[in-house]
Write a protein that holds these residues in place. Structure first.
Motif, mmCIF file in Angstrom:
data_model
loop_
_atom_site.group_PDB
_atom_site.id
_atom_site.type_symbol
_atom_site.label_atom_id
_atom_site.label_comp_id
_atom_site.label_asym_id
_atom_site.label_seq_id
_atom_site.Cartn_x
_atom_site.Cartn_y
_atom_site.Cartn_z
ATOM 1 N N PHE A 2 0.865 -1.180 0.000
ATOM 2 C CA PHE A 2 0.000 0.000 0.000
ATOM 3 C C PHE A 2 0.902 1.231 0.000
ATOM 4 O O PHE A 2 1.736 1.393 0.899
ATOM 5 N N VAL A 3 0.733 2.098 -0.990
ATOM 6 C CA VAL A 3 1.657 3.211 -1.227
ATOM 7 C C VAL A 3 0.976 4.539 -0.917
ATOM 8 O O VAL A 3 -0.133 4.814 -1.413
ATOM 9 N N TYR A 4 1.639 5.357 -0.130
ATOM 10 C CA TYR A 4 1.181 6.712 0.188
ATOM 11 C C TYR A 4 1.970 7.687 -0.675
ATOM 12 O O TYR A 4 3.203 7.687 -0.651
ATOM 13 N N VAL A 5 1.270 8.510 -1.451
ATOM 14 C CA VAL A 5 1.912 9.517 -2.299
ATOM 15 C C VAL A 5 1.868 10.858 -1.561
ATOM 16 O O VAL A 5 0.788 11.416 -1.351
ATOM 17 N N ALA A 6 3.018 11.347 -1.149
ATOM 18 C CA ALA A 6 3.099 12.605 -0.403
ATOM 19 C C ALA A 6 3.513 13.722 -1.357
ATOM 20 O O ALA A 6 4.525 13.604 -2.048
ATOM 21 N N HIS A 7 2.748 14.808 -1.365
ATOM 22 C CA HIS A 7 3.026 15.861 -2.348
ATOM 23 C C HIS A 7 2.455 17.191 -1.883
ATOM 24 O O HIS A 7 1.502 17.253 -1.100
ATOM 25 N N ARG A 8 3.048 18.274 -2.369
ATOM 26 C CA ARG A 8 2.471 19.603 -2.165
ATOM 27 C C ARG A 8 1.164 19.680 -2.950
ATOM 28 O O ARG A 8 1.112 19.261 -4.115
ATOM 29 N N LEU A 9 0.112 20.232 -2.331
ATOM 30 C CA LEU A 9 -1.196 20.136 -2.981
ATOM 31 C C LEU A 9 -1.958 21.459 -3.085
ATOM 32 O O LEU A 9 -3.149 21.478 -3.349
ATOM 33 N N PHE A 10 -1.245 22.577 -2.932
ATOM 34 C CA PHE A 10 -1.960 23.854 -2.882
ATOM 35 C C PHE A 10 -2.092 24.543 -4.232
ATOM 36 O O PHE A 10 -2.746 25.577 -4.333
ATOM 37 N N ALA A 11 -1.469 24.009 -5.270
ATOM 38 C CA ALA A 11 -1.594 24.578 -6.614
ATOM 39 C C ALA A 11 -1.887 23.456 -7.596
ATOM 40 O O ALA A 11 -1.495 22.304 -7.391
ATOM 41 N N MET A 69 6.226 4.777 0.942
ATOM 42 C CA MET A 69 5.864 6.157 0.614
ATOM 43 C C MET A 69 6.724 6.618 -0.550
ATOM 44 O O MET A 69 7.913 6.297 -0.622
ATOM 45 N N VAL A 70 6.102 7.386 -1.452
ATOM 46 C CA VAL A 70 6.862 8.116 -2.458
ATOM 47 C C VAL A 70 6.498 9.584 -2.276
ATOM 48 O O VAL A 70 5.315 9.945 -2.237
ATOM 49 N N ALA A 71 7.504 10.430 -2.114
ATOM 50 C CA ALA A 71 7.291 11.835 -1.784
ATOM 51 C C ALA A 71 7.950 12.719 -2.830
ATOM 52 O O ALA A 71 9.069 12.446 -3.268
ATOM 53 N N VAL A 72 7.244 13.780 -3.206
ATOM 54 C CA VAL A 72 7.758 14.733 -4.187
ATOM 55 C C VAL A 72 8.221 15.980 -3.448
ATOM 56 O O VAL A 72 7.441 16.628 -2.752
#
Length: 313
Positions: A2-11, A69-72
Motif C-alpha cells: 500500500f503506497v502513500y503519495v506525499a506531495h504539495r497540494l496547494f496549486a 511512501m513516495v514523496a515529491v
C-alpha cells in the motif's frame, strides 16, 4: 504493497504532477493500493464540522497502514506537510522514495558536504532519492518556448518513471525507532527555527529552568550532518516532549519532519509560534499553520508563560 503519495497540494500543477505519479504507481500495484491526498480525501468537496481536523485524521489513518511512501520535494522551500509525512514514515520504519528535479545541491558551509536538500534530515531518512536534474533532449519545434516546454515534460516523465521503479525496489519495513510511548522522565527535545535569530535558546533555557533535561539539534553543527540528523531523529523519538518552533513562512522542513516522527512515536508535541499568520480555504476553518502540523501538535504556544504552563501540564 500500500503506497502513500506525499506531495504539495496547494496549486493545480502540484496536484497534477502527483496524480501523474499516482497513476503510474497504480498501473504497477493496483489503484486500490495507492492513496493520493486531496484526491482520495475529496478535499475540495468534503464537508465536515471541523474540516481541517477531518482531513488530518483521514491522512493520518492512511499513514498508519502504508507499506511504502513516495514523496515529491522540489526546490529549497520544501512543503511542511510532506516533510511531516516523511518523518512519520521514518519513525515507523516505512521505506521512503523521495523524488526531486531540483538541479541545486545544498551545504551547511561553503566547503561542506553537498546534500540533496537544505536540511540534512531529508537526506538521512530517505531510503531512495531519485534526482533527475537535466532537461530532456531538444526537439525540432520552431518555437523555442514549445521546445522548452517539451524538454521539461520529458524530464518530468523520466523522473516519474524512475521514482516508480525505485519505489517498487524498496526494502521491506525497517524497525520502528521506538515501540512504546517514551517514559515521562525522558528529555525534552527543543527544535529552534532557522527563520529566527541563530543561537536563540530561550525555549531550551525555559525547559532547563523548569527542571527538564533538554536535547537540542546536532545536525547543523556536526562534522557529519547526516549522522547528526540521525541522532536528532533518534533523540526526538525517545523524548518525552517536543517543542518545535514553527515560525517562518512555513514550518521549516526538518522541524516538520521531526513533528511527524514525534507523532508516530507518541511523543507529546507543542508548536511555538509567537507571531501567528492564518491560511484560509473555502469551507475550512482558518488554520494557523499547515493543518498537518497544527493538528499533530497538542498545544500552540506563543509566549514564554505558555511554554512553562505546557511543561507543567
Amino acid at each position: 504493497m500500500f503506497v502513500y503519495v506525499a506531495h504539495r497540494l496547494f496549486a493545480s500543477h502540484d496536484r497534477a504532477l502527483a496524480a501523474d505519479l499516482a497513476e503510474r504507481v497504480a498501473a504497477r500495484v493496483g489503484a486500490d493500493r495507492v492513496f493520493l491526498p486531496f484526491c482520495d480525501s475529496d478535499e475540495e468537496n468534503l464537508v465536515a464540522e471541523v474540516k481541517g481536523r477531518r482531513l488530518f485524521e483521514m491522512d493520518r489513518e492512511r499513514l498508519g497502514y502504508m507499506d511504502a511512501m513516495v514523496a515529491v520535494l522540489h526546490g529549497p522551500s520544501l512543503d511542511d506537510g510532506v516533510c511531516l509525512e516523511i518523518g512519520y514514515a521514518a519513525a515507523a520504519g516505512i521505506p521512503v522514495t523521495v523524488l526531486t528535479t531540483d538541479f541545486q545541491t545544498y551545504s551547511l558551509t561553503e566547503a561542506g558536504p553537498h546534500l540533496a536538500f537544505p536540511d540534512p534530515l531529508l537526506q538521512a531518512v530517505a531510503t531512495r532519492i531519485v534526482r533527475v536534474t537535466n532537461l530532456g533532449p531538444p526537439t525540432s519545434h520552431p518555437s523555442r518556448f514549445t521546445d522548452f516546454q517539451a524538454r521539461n515534460v520529458a524530464q518530468t516523465n523520466t523522473a516519474l518513471d524512475a521514482a516508480v521503479d525505485a519505489l517498487l525496489d524498496l526494502p521491506d519495513h525497517g524497525p520502528r525507532l521506538v515501540g512504546t510511548a517514551p517514559d515521562v522522565g525522558a528529555p525534552v527535545y527543543v527544535e529552534a527555527s532557522p527563520y529566527t535569530a541563530w543561537g536563540r535558546d530561550h525555549l531550551a533555557e525555559a525547559c532547563v529552568e523548569a527542571g527538564h533535561t533538554v536535547r537540542v539539534p546536532q545536525r547543523f553543527t556536526a562534522s557529519d550532518p547526516v549522522a547528526g540528523a540521525l541522532a536528532d531523529l533518534t533523540a526526538v523519538c525517545s523524548a518525552a516532549r517536543l517543542i518545535a518552533d514553527v515560525s517562518g513562512p512555513e514550518t521549516p522542513p526538518g522541524t516538520a519532519l521531526l513533528v511527524g516522527a514525534a507523532m508516530a512515536s507518541d511523543v507529546r508535541i507543542a508548536a511555538f509560534q509567537p507571531r501567528t499568520t492564518f491560511t484560509h480555504a473555502h469551507g475550512r476553518e482558518p488554520n494557523w499553520r499547515n493543518l498537518m502540523i497544527q493538528y499533530a501538535a497538542e498545544a500552540h504556544l506563543d509566549n514564554g508563560d505558555a511554554v512553562l504552563s505546557w511543561l507543567a501540564a
